[in-house]
Design a protein around this motif. Structure first.
Motif, mmCIF file in Angstrom:
data_model
loop_
_atom_site.group_PDB
_atom_site.id
_atom_site.type_symbol
_atom_site.label_atom_id
_atom_site.label_comp_id
_atom_site.label_asym_id
_atom_site.label_seq_id
_atom_site.Cartn_x
_atom_site.Cartn_y
_atom_site.Cartn_z
ATOM 1 N N GLY A 293 0.804 -1.309 0.160
ATOM 2 C CA GLY A 293 -0.188 -0.111 -0.001
ATOM 3 C C GLY A 293 0.981 1.374 -0.057
ATOM 4 O O GLY A 293 0.620 2.329 -0.928
ATOM 5 N N THR A 294 2.115 1.229 0.692
ATOM 6 C CA THR A 294 2.814 2.349 0.715
ATOM 7 C C THR A 294 3.537 2.324 -0.805
ATOM 8 O O THR A 294 3.598 3.609 -1.154
ATOM 9 C CB THR A 294 4.091 1.977 1.855
ATOM 10 O OG1 THR A 294 3.399 2.036 3.094
ATOM 11 C CG2 THR A 294 4.909 3.364 2.103
ATOM 12 N N PHE A 295 3.874 1.346 -1.326
ATOM 13 C CA PHE A 295 4.376 1.506 -2.520
ATOM 14 C C PHE A 295 3.353 2.012 -3.448
ATOM 15 O O PHE A 295 3.874 3.021 -4.215
ATOM 16 C CB PHE A 295 4.702 -0.012 -3.125
ATOM 17 C CG PHE A 295 6.048 -0.693 -2.215
ATOM 18 C CD1 PHE A 295 6.903 0.145 -1.511
ATOM 19 C CD2 PHE A 295 6.158 -1.659 -2.707
ATOM 20 C CE1 PHE A 295 7.833 -0.558 -0.678
ATOM 21 C CE2 PHE A 295 7.067 -2.596 -1.857
ATOM 22 C CZ PHE A 295 7.984 -1.713 -0.939
ATOM 23 N N ILE A 296 2.279 1.716 -3.410
ATOM 24 C CA ILE A 296 1.143 2.195 -4.424
ATOM 25 C C ILE A 296 1.075 3.716 -4.275
ATOM 26 O O ILE A 296 1.059 4.509 -5.382
ATOM 27 C CB ILE A 296 -0.161 1.466 -4.217
ATOM 28 C CG1 ILE A 296 -0.073 -0.027 -4.753
ATOM 29 C CG2 ILE A 296 -1.271 2.220 -4.890
ATOM 30 C CD1 ILE A 296 -1.110 -0.829 -4.284
ATOM 31 N N LEU A 297 1.036 4.081 -2.985
ATOM 32 C CA LEU A 297 0.733 5.747 -2.706
ATOM 33 C C LEU A 297 1.903 6.296 -2.885
ATOM 34 O O LEU A 297 1.621 7.312 -3.639
ATOM 35 C CB LEU A 297 0.779 5.799 -1.052
ATOM 36 C CG LEU A 297 0.604 7.057 -0.512
ATOM 37 C CD1 LEU A 297 -0.609 7.645 -0.955
ATOM 38 C CD2 LEU A 297 0.691 7.283 1.006
ATOM 39 N N GLY A 298 3.175 5.699 -3.069
ATOM 40 C CA GLY A 298 4.304 6.395 -3.585
ATOM 41 C C GLY A 298 4.374 6.665 -5.137
ATOM 42 O O GLY A 298 4.530 7.865 -5.551
ATOM 43 N N PHE A 299 3.884 5.603 -5.564
ATOM 44 C CA PHE A 299 3.694 5.552 -7.219
ATOM 45 C C PHE A 299 2.824 6.728 -7.385
ATOM 46 O O PHE A 299 3.007 7.352 -8.472
ATOM 47 C CB PHE A 299 3.577 4.371 -7.526
ATOM 48 C CG PHE A 299 4.675 3.395 -7.717
ATOM 49 C CD1 PHE A 299 5.863 3.617 -8.701
ATOM 50 C CD2 PHE A 299 4.572 2.059 -7.370
ATOM 51 C CE1 PHE A 299 6.818 2.879 -8.881
ATOM 52 C CE2 PHE A 299 5.672 1.357 -7.454
ATOM 53 C CZ PHE A 299 6.910 1.720 -8.200
ATOM 54 N N LEU A 300 1.729 6.610 -6.784
ATOM 55 C CA LEU A 300 0.585 7.562 -7.197
ATOM 56 C C LEU A 300 0.882 9.210 -7.132
ATOM 57 O O LEU A 300 0.670 9.980 -7.835
ATOM 58 C CB LEU A 300 -0.435 7.258 -6.525
ATOM 59 C CG LEU A 300 -1.399 6.108 -6.659
ATOM 60 C CD1 LEU A 300 -2.528 5.953 -5.857
ATOM 61 C CD2 LEU A 300 -1.801 6.196 -8.094
ATOM 62 N N LEU A 301 1.765 9.198 -5.894
ATOM 63 C CA LEU A 301 2.098 10.901 -5.503
ATOM 64 C C LEU A 301 3.386 11.156 -6.285
ATOM 65 O O LEU A 301 3.513 12.384 -6.477
ATOM 66 C CB LEU A 301 2.528 10.711 -3.976
ATOM 67 C CG LEU A 301 1.291 10.615 -3.148
ATOM 68 C CD1 LEU A 301 1.878 10.731 -1.582
ATOM 69 C CD2 LEU A 301 0.202 11.946 -3.209
ATOM 70 N N CYS A 302 4.005 10.150 -6.719
ATOM 71 C CA CYS A 302 5.431 10.732 -7.405
ATOM 72 C C CYS A 302 5.093 10.493 -8.986
ATOM 73 O O CYS A 302 6.087 10.823 -9.669
ATOM 74 C CB CYS A 302 6.415 9.516 -7.123
ATOM 75 S SG CYS A 302 6.965 9.817 -5.161
ATOM 76 N N LYS A 303 4.002 10.072 -9.638
ATOM 77 C CA LYS A 303 3.979 9.849 -11.031
ATOM 78 C C LYS A 303 4.021 11.173 -11.882
ATOM 79 O O LYS A 303 4.365 11.146 -13.021
ATOM 80 C CB LYS A 303 2.866 9.200 -11.266
ATOM 81 C CG LYS A 303 1.546 10.047 -10.967
ATOM 82 C CD LYS A 303 0.197 9.004 -11.330
ATOM 83 C CE LYS A 303 -1.226 9.939 -11.215
ATOM 84 N NZ LYS A 303 -2.393 9.093 -11.582
ATOM 85 N N LYS A 304 3.834 12.362 -11.143
ATOM 86 C CA LYS A 304 3.681 13.468 -12.139
ATOM 87 C C LYS A 304 5.006 14.027 -12.083
ATOM 88 O O LYS A 304 5.332 14.718 -12.922
ATOM 89 C CB LYS A 304 2.678 14.495 -11.588
ATOM 90 C CG LYS A 304 1.453 13.945 -11.792
ATOM 91 C CD LYS A 304 0.195 15.040 -10.991
ATOM 92 C CE LYS A 304 -1.258 14.444 -11.410
ATOM 93 N NZ LYS A 304 -2.198 15.563 -10.862
ATOM 94 N N LYS A 305 5.779 13.968 -10.877
ATOM 95 C CA LYS A 305 7.031 14.590 -10.833
ATOM 96 C C LYS A 305 8.025 13.851 -10.305
ATOM 97 O O LYS A 305 8.015 13.454 -8.991
ATOM 98 C CB LYS A 305 6.873 15.952 -9.853
ATOM 99 C CG LYS A 305 8.121 16.612 -9.936
ATOM 100 C CD LYS A 305 8.189 17.822 -8.753
ATOM 101 C CE LYS A 305 9.292 18.614 -8.750
ATOM 102 N NZ LYS A 305 9.363 19.562 -7.615
ATOM 103 N N LYS A 306 8.788 13.352 -11.045
ATOM 104 C CA LYS A 306 9.886 12.305 -10.887
ATOM 105 C C LYS A 306 11.179 12.932 -10.195
ATOM 106 O O LYS A 306 11.932 13.512 -10.920
ATOM 107 C CB LYS A 306 10.453 11.513 -11.724
ATOM 108 C CG LYS A 306 9.291 10.541 -12.397
ATOM 109 C CD LYS A 306 10.001 9.689 -13.640
ATOM 110 C CE LYS A 306 8.830 8.815 -14.050
ATOM 111 N NZ LYS A 306 9.394 7.903 -15.375
ATOM 112 N N SER A 307 11.312 12.915 -8.579
ATOM 113 C CA SER A 307 12.356 13.703 -8.200
ATOM 114 C C SER A 307 13.453 12.835 -7.789
ATOM 115 O O SER A 307 14.373 13.209 -6.925
ATOM 116 C CB SER A 307 11.758 14.493 -6.912
ATOM 117 O OG SER A 307 11.064 13.423 -6.036
ATOM 118 N N TYR A 308 13.442 11.326 -8.398
ATOM 119 C CA TYR A 308 14.382 10.532 -7.898
ATOM 120 C C TYR A 308 15.161 10.190 -9.368
ATOM 121 O O TYR A 308 15.994 9.462 -9.109
ATOM 122 C CB TYR A 308 13.687 9.300 -7.239
ATOM 123 C CG TYR A 308 12.556 8.706 -7.882
ATOM 124 C CD1 TYR A 308 12.789 7.956 -9.070
ATOM 125 C CD2 TYR A 308 11.030 9.200 -7.662
ATOM 126 C CE1 TYR A 308 11.876 7.551 -9.793
ATOM 127 C CE2 TYR A 308 10.180 8.727 -8.333
ATOM 128 C CZ TYR A 308 10.289 7.960 -9.460
ATOM 129 O OH TYR A 308 9.354 7.307 -10.297
#
Length: 200
Positions: free
Chosen positions: A185-200
């Motif tokens: 669930g944490t992975f999914i949340l991370g993918f959803l929040l980071c999909k628009k702006k890849k800061s990594y």
């Protein structure tokens, strides 16, 4: 991150393959009856390999976000030492087909805590802290850390898994389920929040 996604697919495939053992056991071998009373009746052989693979991957993954040659070399040495000692343990303990290696899990968890702690220290020193909400490795570290902190204590006492009706077995199943839901669930949340702006 591409390697992390590939690792997730490998994990999915291994979990799908490894499901044969609990299905066979809890169905009283109505399914997968051909593994009954064989070395393959337990999926320990598969997960003993996967445990080493997964911990090694996480060590490597977080080492990429650690600055300083000394720390990078330290993590590299720890990865190599972990792989060598866990393989030796599997060979000489004769546990490979019998049960999950406690040594692999405990040593891996301790080294993972070290790597993630160092990773967090690097975050505190960097400007990434300002955009942490969109930094995918942070979500990965959080999910993985909580998962292994929950699972490792139960693995230490895994010798109590003697009956399918054992209270400890039910506790282990429930904790494993909740820990998996939290981690993925944490992975999914991370993918959803980071999909628009890849800061990594």
């Amino acid at each position: 991150m591409r390697y992390f996604v590939l690792f997730l697919w490998i994990s999915f495939i291994i979990d799908a393959i490894g499901a044969y053992a609990p299905i066979a056991y809890f169905s009283d071998y109505r399914y997968f009856s051909f593994v009954k009373d064989t070395l393959w009746s337990n999926n320990a052989w598969l997960y003993n390999v996967y445990i080493i693979l997964s911990f090694s991957f996480y060590f490597w993954f977080f080492s990429n976000y650690i600055k300083g040659q000394v720390w990078k070399k330290t993590v590299l040495v720890l990865i190599v030492a972990y792989i060598i000692t866990t393989v030796i343990n599997l060979i000489y303990s004769e546990i490979f087909f019998v049960a999950y290696s406690k040594y692999s899990t405990v040593a891996g968890t301790l080294l993972l805590i070290f790597c993630i702690t160092r990773f967090y220290i690097e975050l505190l020193k960097s400007e990434v802290l300002l955009v942490l909400k969109r930094f995918m490795p942070f979500y990965i570290s959080l999910g993985v850390l909580v998962f292994y902190l929950c699972i490792t204590p139960l693995e230490i006492f895994s010798e109590y898994f003697k009956s399918k009706h054992n209270l400890f077995v039910r506790l282990h199943i429930n904790v494993l389920l909740i820990a998996n839901i939290f981690m993925y669930g944490t992975f999914i949340l991370g993918f959803l929040l980071c999909k628009k702006k890849k800061s990594y």
